[in-house]
Write a protein that holds these residues in place. Structure first.
Motif, mmCIF file in Angstrom:
data_model
loop_
_atom_site.group_PDB
_atom_site.id
_atom_site.type_symbol
_atom_site.label_atom_id
_atom_site.label_comp_id
_atom_site.label_asym_id
_atom_site.label_seq_id
_atom_site.Cartn_x
_atom_site.Cartn_y
_atom_site.Cartn_z
ATOM 1 N N THR A 104 -10.141 -2.225 20.568
ATOM 2 C CA THR A 104 -9.473 -1.821 21.808
ATOM 3 C C THR A 104 -10.518 -1.130 22.679
ATOM 4 O O THR A 104 -11.542 -0.637 22.174
ATOM 5 C CB THR A 104 -8.327 -0.827 21.537
ATOM 6 N N ALA A 105 -10.268 -1.071 23.979
ATOM 7 C CA ALA A 105 -11.190 -0.370 24.879
ATOM 8 C C ALA A 105 -11.314 1.093 24.463
ATOM 9 O O ALA A 105 -12.416 1.658 24.470
ATOM 10 C CB ALA A 105 -10.709 -0.497 26.321
ATOM 11 N N GLU A 106 -10.191 1.692 24.087
ATOM 12 C CA GLU A 106 -10.206 3.095 23.683
ATOM 13 C C GLU A 106 -11.086 3.312 22.453
ATOM 14 O O GLU A 106 -11.908 4.230 22.421
ATOM 15 C CB GLU A 106 -8.780 3.573 23.396
ATOM 16 N N PHE A 107 -10.929 2.457 21.435
ATOM 17 C CA PHE A 107 -11.730 2.626 20.228
ATOM 18 C C PHE A 107 -13.207 2.371 20.513
ATOM 19 O O PHE A 107 -14.078 3.104 20.028
ATOM 20 C CB PHE A 107 -11.259 1.732 19.079
ATOM 21 N N LEU A 108 -13.521 1.330 21.283
ATOM 22 C CA LEU A 108 -14.922 1.029 21.580
ATOM 23 C C LEU A 108 -15.587 2.185 22.332
ATOM 24 O O LEU A 108 -16.737 2.530 22.051
ATOM 25 C CB LEU A 108 -15.040 -0.273 22.365
ATOM 26 N N ALA A 109 -14.863 2.796 23.262
ATOM 27 C CA ALA A 109 -15.398 3.960 23.984
ATOM 28 C C ALA A 109 -15.606 5.125 23.016
ATOM 29 O O ALA A 109 -16.630 5.819 23.073
ATOM 30 C CB ALA A 109 -14.459 4.353 25.118
ATOM 31 N N TYR A 110 -14.648 5.341 22.128
ATOM 32 C CA TYR A 110 -14.760 6.412 21.130
ATOM 33 C C TYR A 110 -15.971 6.176 20.222
ATOM 34 O O TYR A 110 -16.772 7.093 19.982
ATOM 35 C CB TYR A 110 -13.478 6.498 20.297
ATOM 36 N N SER A 111 -16.107 4.954 19.726
ATOM 37 C CA SER A 111 -17.210 4.648 18.820
ATOM 38 C C SER A 111 -18.554 4.877 19.510
ATOM 39 O O SER A 111 -19.479 5.435 18.912
ATOM 40 C CB SER A 111 -17.086 3.199 18.326
ATOM 41 N N LYS A 112 -18.663 4.472 20.769
ATOM 42 C CA LYS A 112 -19.898 4.707 21.518
ATOM 43 C C LYS A 112 -20.148 6.209 21.668
ATOM 44 O O LYS A 112 -21.274 6.681 21.473
ATOM 45 C CB LYS A 112 -19.809 4.034 22.884
ATOM 46 N N TYR A 113 -19.096 6.962 21.972
ATOM 47 C CA TYR A 113 -19.200 8.411 22.155
ATOM 48 C C TYR A 113 -19.716 9.110 20.895
ATOM 49 O O TYR A 113 -20.497 10.062 20.980
ATOM 50 C CB TYR A 113 -17.841 8.974 22.565
ATOM 51 N N VAL A 114 -19.288 8.630 19.713
ATOM 52 C CA VAL A 114 -19.714 9.280 18.466
ATOM 53 C C VAL A 114 -20.989 8.664 17.889
ATOM 54 O O VAL A 114 -21.357 8.953 16.761
ATOM 55 C CB VAL A 114 -18.581 9.322 17.405
ATOM 56 N N GLY A 115 -21.637 7.797 18.684
ATOM 57 C CA GLY A 115 -22.964 7.340 18.294
ATOM 58 C C GLY A 115 -23.077 5.954 17.705
ATOM 59 O O GLY A 115 -24.155 5.577 17.231
ATOM 60 N N ASN A 116 -22.004 5.165 17.728
ATOM 61 C CA ASN A 116 -22.089 3.796 17.214
ATOM 62 C C ASN A 116 -21.612 2.852 18.313
ATOM 63 O O ASN A 116 -20.441 2.503 18.375
ATOM 64 C CB ASN A 116 -21.250 3.633 15.944
ATOM 65 N N ASP A 117 -22.530 2.461 19.178
ATOM 66 C CA ASP A 117 -22.215 1.606 20.320
ATOM 67 C C ASP A 117 -22.019 0.169 19.857
ATOM 68 O O ASP A 117 -22.987 -0.536 19.571
ATOM 69 C CB ASP A 117 -23.330 1.699 21.358
ATOM 70 N N LEU A 118 -20.770 -0.246 19.783
ATOM 71 C CA LEU A 118 -20.437 -1.607 19.358
ATOM 72 C C LEU A 118 -20.234 -2.558 20.532
ATOM 73 O O LEU A 118 -20.097 -3.757 20.328
ATOM 74 C CB LEU A 118 -19.151 -1.591 18.511
ATOM 75 N N SER A 119 -20.218 -2.037 21.752
ATOM 76 C CA SER A 119 -19.890 -2.877 22.904
ATOM 77 C C SER A 119 -21.111 -3.383 23.679
ATOM 78 O O SER A 119 -21.010 -4.376 24.394
ATOM 79 C CB SER A 119 -18.953 -2.133 23.854
ATOM 80 N N THR A 120 -22.244 -2.743 23.545
ATOM 81 C CA THR A 120 -23.435 -3.175 24.266
ATOM 82 C C THR A 120 -24.112 -4.328 23.532
ATOM 83 O O THR A 120 -24.387 -4.223 22.338
ATOM 84 C CB THR A 120 -24.432 -2.002 24.416
ATOM 85 N N PRO A 121 -24.377 -5.429 24.236
ATOM 86 C CA PRO A 121 -25.081 -6.552 23.596
ATOM 87 C C PRO A 121 -26.462 -6.132 23.090
ATOM 88 O O PRO A 121 -27.159 -5.345 23.736
ATOM 89 C CB PRO A 121 -25.210 -7.578 24.730
ATOM 90 N N ARG A 122 -26.820 -6.638 21.934
ATOM 91 C CA ARG A 122 -28.150 -6.410 21.353
ATOM 92 C C ARG A 122 -28.716 -7.775 20.957
ATOM 93 O O ARG A 122 -28.692 -8.169 19.782
ATOM 94 C CB ARG A 122 -28.046 -5.504 20.125
ATOM 95 N N PRO A 123 -29.196 -8.543 21.953
ATOM 96 C CA PRO A 123 -29.663 -9.905 21.682
ATOM 97 C C PRO A 123 -30.775 -9.975 20.643
ATOM 98 O O PRO A 123 -30.881 -10.981 19.925
ATOM 99 C CB PRO A 123 -30.142 -10.413 23.047
ATOM 100 N N GLU A 124 -31.558 -8.921 20.526
ATOM 101 C CA GLU A 124 -32.642 -8.932 19.529
ATOM 102 C C GLU A 124 -32.103 -8.996 18.102
ATOM 103 O O GLU A 124 -32.815 -9.350 17.170
ATOM 104 C CB GLU A 124 -33.567 -7.718 19.708
ATOM 105 N N PHE A 125 -30.812 -8.650 17.943
ATOM 106 C CA PHE A 125 -30.160 -8.749 16.631
ATOM 107 C C PHE A 125 -29.118 -9.862 16.600
ATOM 108 O O PHE A 125 -28.329 -9.952 15.653
ATOM 109 C CB PHE A 125 -29.489 -7.415 16.268
ATOM 110 N N GLY A 126 -29.066 -10.672 17.650
ATOM 111 C CA GLY A 126 -28.073 -11.738 17.721
ATOM 112 C C GLY A 126 -26.665 -11.195 17.884
ATOM 113 O O GLY A 126 -25.700 -11.836 17.468
ATOM 114 N N PHE A 127 -26.539 -10.021 18.516
ATOM 115 C CA PHE A 127 -25.240 -9.357 18.659
ATOM 116 C C PHE A 127 -24.849 -9.330 20.128
ATOM 117 O O PHE A 127 -25.539 -8.729 20.955
ATOM 118 C CB PHE A 127 -25.310 -7.934 18.096
#
Length: 124
Positions: A49-72
């Motif tokens: 959810t948008a809320e969870f993704l924002a929370y995860s980024k806030y606590v240091g685990n950014d799951l929403s930003t693309p990381r092409p160097e890792f194929g993510f």
């Protein structure tokens, strides 16, 4: 050779598929399989959810930003992902846990998250 734990879900049945788009799981096999080497216990099949993704980024685990160097490509609301059980429990305690699919959540998640807590986040 890394040996997977038996593919059993929190309900005692066969572990169901979580996601191939994006491909998820510690083994990147679309399932929330785990093993002794999976120190993060990527065992909870969660609906982002948008809320969870924002929370995860806030606590240091950014799951929403693309990381092409890792194929993510980065996660977006609606994606399913094998989430770390401790992060799920932390989000639950903070009131922003995502929904879960019990049939696709590995039984090892129960080492960290009580089944009653997981059941509170099943889509209704």
């Amino acid at each position: 050779m890394i040996e997977k734990d038996a593919p059993v879900n929190v309900l005692g049945g066969e572990l169901a598929h979580c996601s191939d788009d994006p491909v998820t799981g510690f083994f990147r096999d679309g399932h929330c399989n785990t093993c002794a080497e999976d120190h993060g216990s990527h065992t909870v099949c969660a609906l982002m959810t948008a809320e969870f993704l924002a929370y995860s980024k806030y606590v240091g685990n950014d799951l929403s930003t693309p990381r092409p160097e890792f194929g993510f490509a980065g996660l977006k609301p609606g994606d399913q992902w094998c989430l770390c059980a401790a992060r799920f429990l932390q989000a639950h305690d903070e009131g922003c846990a995502p929904q879960v699919r019990l049939e696709a959540t590995h039984e090892r998640a129960l080492d960290i998250v009580p089944l009653e807590v997981l059941k509170q986040h099943v889509p209704g």
